[in-house]
Design an enzyme around this catalytic site. Structure first.
Site, PDB file in Angstrom:
ATOM      1  CB  THR A 285      -0.963   0.162   1.007  1.00  0.00           C
ATOM      2  OG1 THR A 285      -1.597  -1.291   1.166  1.00  0.00           O
ATOM      3  CG2 THR A 285      -1.849   1.134   1.215  1.00  0.00           C
ATOM      4  CG  PHE A 287       0.298   4.530   3.833  1.00  0.00           C
ATOM      5  CD1 PHE A 287       0.645   3.536   3.319  1.00  0.00           C
ATOM      6  CD2 PHE A 287      -0.788   4.718   4.450  1.00  0.00           C
ATOM      7  CE1 PHE A 287       0.322   2.266   4.083  1.00  0.00           C
ATOM      8  CE2 PHE A 287      -1.451   3.771   5.106  1.00  0.00           C
ATOM      9  CZ  PHE A 287      -0.771   2.490   4.565  1.00  0.00           C
TER      10      PHE A 287
HETATM   11  O1  LIG Z   1      -7.067  -0.514   8.160  1.00  0.00           O
HETATM   12  C1  LIG Z   1      -5.972  -0.343   8.237  1.00  0.00           C
HETATM   13  O2  LIG Z   1      -5.309  -0.994   8.976  1.00  0.00           O
HETATM   14  C2  LIG Z   1      -5.539   0.668   7.190  1.00  0.00           C
HETATM   15  O3  LIG Z   1      -4.597   1.209   7.691  1.00  0.00           O
HETATM   16  C3  LIG Z   1      -6.142   1.004   6.259  1.00  0.00           C
HETATM   17  C4  LIG Z   1      -5.746   0.261   4.863  1.00  0.00           C
HETATM   18  C5  LIG Z   1      -6.262   0.862   3.493  1.00  0.00           C
HETATM   19  O4  LIG Z   1      -7.063   1.911   3.665  1.00  0.00           O
HETATM   20  O5  LIG Z   1      -5.998   0.444   2.241  1.00  0.00           O
HETATM   21  C6  LIG Z   1      -4.226   0.165   4.739  1.00  0.00           C
HETATM   22  C7  LIG Z   1      -3.512  -0.486   4.201  1.00  0.00           C
HETATM   23  C8  LIG Z   1      -4.103  -1.861   3.654  1.00  0.00           C
HETATM   24  O6  LIG Z   1      -4.180  -1.841   2.215  1.00  0.00           O
HETATM   25  C9  LIG Z   1      -5.623  -2.140   4.314  1.00  0.00           C
HETATM   26  C10 LIG Z   1      -6.188  -1.156   4.917  1.00  0.00           C
END
Ligand SMILES: O=C(O)C(=O)C[C@]1(C(=O)O)C=C[C@@H](O)C=C1
Length: 420
Positions: A285, A287
């Protein structure tokens, strides 16, 4: 404006309906001036961003009076499950309570550490991303993305770290929309390998499960693996992964598992039933880090620049010209995303013979691999401005150049070297 979804005292979710109010767009055209050769000092750069932002602010003001649905809310009855039927309640340690809209009075909290807002509760991947971006930060949990934006705007936090895209699930659209409605600057990025676990109360076996809860992105990232594990379970969306783990633990749910990190399992006293359940081991992911002030763009290390633009309905030719402005200067695009144009979502075209055609209008988000301190980037943007009715630079910031390793833990807080 009220959103009480978390008890102040018990750290337990109450889930009254959140009523976050966000801005609407006005749709007026704005112009951006790019001097040929941007000054290299902070004052020049900030005044340029101020010009850009004052134009974009005129187009899309942030105010708190119009409505939006806000993030997911939940009732204690879920899919017919009476969550009050608590069996083995696992004691959950006292952890920081997420910020709510109601906490956002502009009283700054002074401290020596950088205060970094993220969405979710401790154990969320966003908390790990905040730790990766700013290794010694004071991470501040927020119950919604919107609250994380406001925490920075109101000086409660110094930075926000928010997910924008995932290698399996794609873009996190809510944050693209919020980037446009708020005036924060992207000052960096981090890419976090996301390693999901299936968590349940101690002693619970997979065969007992009827439901699995998690953030919608996490559910999507594990879809095939859940099926291949033979789990015939209902999928239930939750605000964040760690919040789902906390919910299973505090409510003693023996028929429900959560998809979350191994750190969430430790924090909330759950057992790992299956490890690495994401559909692709390279699940990552991205950020972005947000701040009130932009960083001064440099040329001595790889930079990325993020922009958003709209055009006045001349079909695909505008998009072609915009892409060509980058291609002719050998600037690589790393991302393109389109979102509905909120103030003008539909354009009507009357045709005497065939009736009225309805075209959708879009905002286009582009990330390109160049620093705004480079003349080729400035020239490309000057050209883009000619074709578009609205253009805003969201940020020009150092790229995350951390060596790639799909197996590295998502909860380790190693420095990406991209902090700003
Ligand atoms: O729910 C979490 O733990 C988050 O940090 C959010 C979140 C997202 O929004 O994509 C972050 C990383 C992962 O892809 C899954 C969920």
């Amino acid at each position: 404006m009220e959103a009480t979804i978390q008890s102040r005292f018990t750290n337990q979710k109450l889930y009254k309906v959140p009523t976050v109010r966000c801005s609407a767009t006005t749709g007026k055209a704005a112009s951006v001036f790019f001097p040929n050769g941007l000054g290299s000092n902070r004052a020049d750069w900030q005044s340029m961003c101020a010009i850009i932002n004052s134009n974009s602010a005129g187009l899309i003001p942030y105010n708190s009076s119009s409505s939006s649905s806000g993030d997911n809310a939940k009732a204690p009855m879920i899919n017919g499950h009476d969550t009050s039927a608590t069996l083995d309640i696992v004691p959950v340690p006292k952890l920081p309570r997420p910020l709510s809209i109601s906490d956002l009075s502009p009283a700054p909290m002074h401290g020596s550490e950088l205060r970094v807002a993220y969405q979710g509760v401790p154990g969320a991947y966003s908390e790990a991303a905040a730790g990766k971006a700013y290794p010694k930060c004071d991470a501040i949990p927020c119950d919604q993305f919107e609250v994380a934006f406001q925490a920075v705007e109101l000086w409660i936090a110094d930075r926000a770290v928010l997910p924008v895209e995932n290698s399996l699930g794609g873009s996190i659209h809510r944050n693209y929309d919020l980037l446009l409605r708020h005036r924060l600057h992207i000052v960096g990025e981090v890419q976090l390998p996301v390693h999901h676990c299936l968590l349940a109360l101690p002693g619970v076996r997979k065969e007992c499960l009827t439901r699995v809860m998690s953030h919608p992105q996490a559910l999507a990232q594990c879809e095939h693996t859940l099926t291949s594990l033979g789990l015939n379970v209902a999928r239930e969306a939750f605000d964040d992964t760690a919040g789902a783990a906390e919910y299973v633990a505090t409510n003693g749910l023996r028929d429900t598992a959560a998809i979350a990190s191994s750190r969430a399992a430790e924090l909330y006293g759950l057992e790992v039933l299956a490890d690495g359940i994401q559909d692709d081991s390279g699940n990552v992911t991205r950020f972005v880090m947000l701040a009130r002030e932009p960083v001064v763009p440099r040329t001595d290390r790889p930079f990325k620049t993020s922009i958003v633009f709209a055009h006045n309905g001349e079909g695909t030719s505008v998009l072609f010209k915009v892409l060509a402005a980058f291609a002719f200067r050998d600037i690589s695009l790393t991302k393109i995303e389109s979102r509905p144009h909120r103030s003008q979502p539909i354009r009507l075209v009357d045709d005497a013979d065939a009736g009225t055609a309805k075209h959708f209008e879009y905002m286009f988000y582009i990330d390109f691999q160049a620093s705004l301190a480079e003349p080729r980037a400035q020239n490309a943007l000057a050209e883009v401005q000619e074709y578009t009715s609205f253009l805003r630079v969201l940020g020009s910031y150092p790229m995350d150049m951390t060596p790639w390793s799909s197996s590295s833990s998502s909860t380790s807080a190693s420095s990406s070297g991209s902090s700003s």
